[in-house]
Write a protein that holds these residues in place. Structure first.
Motif, PDB file in Angstrom:
ATOM      1  N   MET A 133      -3.238   0.163  13.100  1.00 43.11           N
ATOM      2  CA  MET A 133      -1.902   0.725  13.223  1.00 43.11           C
ATOM      3  C   MET A 133      -1.511   1.475  11.967  1.00 43.11           C
ATOM      4  N   GLY A 134      -2.048   1.067  10.844  1.00 43.59           N
ATOM      5  CA  GLY A 134      -1.756   1.800   9.615  1.00 43.59           C
ATOM      6  C   GLY A 134      -0.716   1.102   8.775  1.00 43.59           C
ATOM      7  N   SER A 135      -0.678   1.446   7.511  1.00 40.52           N
ATOM      8  CA  SER A 135       0.322   0.911   6.590  1.00 40.52           C
ATOM      9  C   SER A 135       1.066   2.063   5.965  1.00 40.52           C
ATOM     10  N   ALA A 136       2.173   1.723   5.289  1.00 38.75           N
ATOM     11  CA  ALA A 136       3.025   2.755   4.706  1.00 38.75           C
ATOM     12  C   ALA A 136       2.316   3.519   3.600  1.00 38.75           C
ATOM     13  N   THR A 137       1.154   2.980   3.122  1.00 32.53           N
ATOM     14  CA  THR A 137       0.432   3.663   2.051  1.00 32.53           C
ATOM     15  C   THR A 137      -0.628   4.629   2.577  1.00 32.53           C
TER      16      THR A 137
ATOM     17  N   THR B  83      -2.347   7.845   4.118  1.00 33.45           N
ATOM     18  CA  THR B  83      -1.985   9.247   3.946  1.00 33.45           C
ATOM     19  C   THR B  83      -1.265   9.794   5.166  1.00 33.45           C
ATOM     20  N   THR B  84      -1.750   9.435   6.355  1.00 32.86           N
ATOM     21  CA  THR B  84      -1.150   9.967   7.578  1.00 32.86           C
ATOM     22  C   THR B  84      -0.222   8.962   8.254  1.00 32.86           C
ATOM     23  N   ALA B  85       0.201   7.950   7.497  1.00 26.38           N
ATOM     24  CA  ALA B  85       1.091   6.941   8.067  1.00 26.38           C
ATOM     25  C   ALA B  85       2.478   7.521   8.322  1.00 26.38           C
ATOM     26  N   LEU B  86       3.050   7.152   9.455  1.00 28.49           N
ATOM     27  CA  LEU B  86       4.389   7.587   9.834  1.00 28.49           C
ATOM     28  C   LEU B  86       5.147   6.382  10.358  1.00 28.49           C
ATOM     29  N   THR B  87       6.267   6.065   9.731  1.00 29.56           N
ATOM     30  CA  THR B  87       7.103   4.962  10.193  1.00 29.56           C
ATOM     31  C   THR B  87       8.108   5.502  11.196  1.00 29.56           C
TER      32      THR B  87
ATOM     33  N   ILE C 142      19.990   2.741  11.344  1.00 28.39           N
ATOM     34  CA  ILE C 142      18.554   2.700  11.599  1.00 28.39           C
ATOM     35  C   ILE C 142      17.780   3.239  10.401  1.00 28.39           C
ATOM     36  N   ALA C 143      18.271   4.329   9.822  1.00 28.67           N
ATOM     37  CA  ALA C 143      17.581   4.950   8.694  1.00 28.67           C
ATOM     38  C   ALA C 143      17.466   4.007   7.508  1.00 28.67           C
ATOM     39  N   GLU C 144      18.434   3.138   7.359  1.00 29.31           N
ATOM     40  CA  GLU C 144      18.408   2.197   6.249  1.00 29.31           C
ATOM     41  C   GLU C 144      17.683   0.906   6.595  1.00 29.31           C
ATOM     42  N   SER C 145      17.292   0.747   7.852  1.00 31.35           N
ATOM     43  CA  SER C 145      16.565  -0.452   8.258  1.00 31.35           C
ATOM     44  C   SER C 145      15.243  -0.549   7.504  1.00 31.35           C
ATOM     45  N   HIS C 146      14.938  -1.726   7.044  1.00 31.23           N
ATOM     46  CA  HIS C 146      13.677  -2.013   6.352  1.00 31.23           C
ATOM     47  C   HIS C 146      13.537  -1.218   5.049  1.00 31.23           C
ATOM     48  N   ALA C 147      14.616  -0.634   4.575  1.00 29.57           N
ATOM     49  CA  ALA C 147      14.517   0.197   3.365  1.00 29.57           C
ATOM     50  C   ALA C 147      13.992  -0.603   2.182  1.00 29.57           C
TER      51      ALA C 147
ATOM     52  N   ALA D 165       9.431   0.333   4.285  1.00 31.57           N
ATOM     53  CA  ALA D 165       9.077   0.884   5.597  1.00 31.57           C
ATOM     54  C   ALA D 165      10.273   1.590   6.210  1.00 31.57           C
ATOM     55  N   ARG D 166      10.944   2.405   5.431  1.00 29.99           N
ATOM     56  CA  ARG D 166      12.101   3.136   5.934  1.00 29.99           C
ATOM     57  C   ARG D 166      11.658   4.128   7.000  1.00 29.99           C
ATOM     58  N   PRO D 167      12.335   4.145   8.148  1.00 28.77           N
ATOM     59  CA  PRO D 167      11.915   5.058   9.215  1.00 28.77           C
ATOM     60  C   PRO D 167      11.911   6.520   8.767  1.00 28.77           C
TER      61      PRO D 167
END
Length: 299
Positions: free
Chosen positions: A1-5, A7-11, A36-41, A45-47
């Motif tokens: 699924m990928g992680s926030a690190t 290169t092509t990761a998209l939250t 929503i934008a501030e969720s998980h900030a 993993a900010r969207p």
């Protein structure tokens, strides 16, 4: 699924929310998007991409289909109005890619299209897609005639479909052929066939080797059951049931390209089926053919 690190990761955030009735102050929607934008900030993993269901801003509760169409026609946009500017301002304020559901767009010959729009983090309207397959005979939207993909720099490419489009494999195939790594299908399904749509999300992902993000409206406007499927058909996330919920997860869009290169489960390379010297395969239904020299996703 990928992680926030990666290169092509998209939250991404899929908002399985109920429709807002026509006339609801824009600030109500803006508050939801900001939240929503501030969720998980704090977790990093900010969207980066926020998606709402079909016709999210244009609910018409308590009226029949004919009256709903009339109200949407009165509220329709030309994509150059105050609503469009407000959506652009909001995406720029938050620095996110925003798909605010779909909008009733004025058609040149009268009537309205059902149109998905994409705003960039710079606040620009970078793409629009008109639903090709209205749910006939219940919907009177004028069908679109073209397909849309959007490049997200450094991440990958997303394509757009709307609700009933997912039932027609030719549409997802064409969007995948245009190089989409993920197809975003905005939905407002109120009927019990949502079960079949979740199967279609998996099958369209498998046969096209793309991520499928199917985001449906919450009750009372939709049956929910939004889901995210990977390019091999695995359900990565599923919002079970019709209640209002939010799905936030990180995907690596580059995984779609790896699956196409290495094969589904390391076996099936669907986009390498035809060789350049294979003869054309007639497709009488479409008045055309499969041209082996074209059988590969566009990049």
């Amino acid at each position: 699924m990928g992680s926030a690190t990666d290169t092509t990761a998209l939250t991404i955030a899929l908002a399985q929310y109920a429709q807002l009735p026509i006339g609801t102050p824009f600030d109500s929607f803006a508050r939801s998007v900001r939240s929503i934008a501030e969720s998980h900030a704090t977790s990093g993993a900010r969207p980066q991409l926020i998606v709402f269901p079909e016709m999210h801003l244009f609910g018409t509760p308590g009226v029949d289909a004919q009256e709903s169409e009339r109200l949407q026609l009165e509220a329709a946009t030309d994509l150059h109005d105050g609503l469009t500017r407000s959506l652009g301002d909001l995406s720029r304020e938050l620095g996110v890619w925003l798909i605010p559901g779909t909008l009733p767009e004025k058609a040149d010959r009268g009537g309205i299209h059902n149109t998905a729009v994409v705003f960039s983090p710079e606040g620009k309207l970078v793409a629009s897609y008109r639903k090709i397959c209205p749910w006939r005979p219940y919907e009177s939207y004028i069908p679109g005639t073209s397909f849309t993909v959007v490049d997200i720099p450094g991440k990958g490419r997303i394509g757009l479909t709307i609700c009933y489009d997912a039932w027609f494999p030719e549409i997802s195939r064409q969007v995948a052929w245009l190089g989409a790594d993920m197809i975003v299908n905005t939905v407002r399904t109120t009927t019990r066939d949502r079960l079949q749509e979740t199967v279609l999300a998996r099958s369209n992902a498998i046969v096209n080797q793309v991520y499928m993000a199917s985001v449906n409206a919450a009750e009372p406007d939709g049956m929910g059951d939004s889901l995210l499927v990977d390019p091999e058909g695995h359900v990565l996330s599923h919002l079970d049931g019709p209640r209002q919920q939010l799905l936030i997860t990180t995907v690596n869009l580059g995984h779609a390209r790896r699956v196409r290169s290495e094969g589904t489960e390391g076996c099936n390379k669907l986009w390498e089926e035809f060789r350049d010297d294979d003869p054309p395969v007639p497709l009488p239904l479409y008045g055309g053919s499969i041209d082996s020299t074209l059988w590969a996703p566009r990049r």
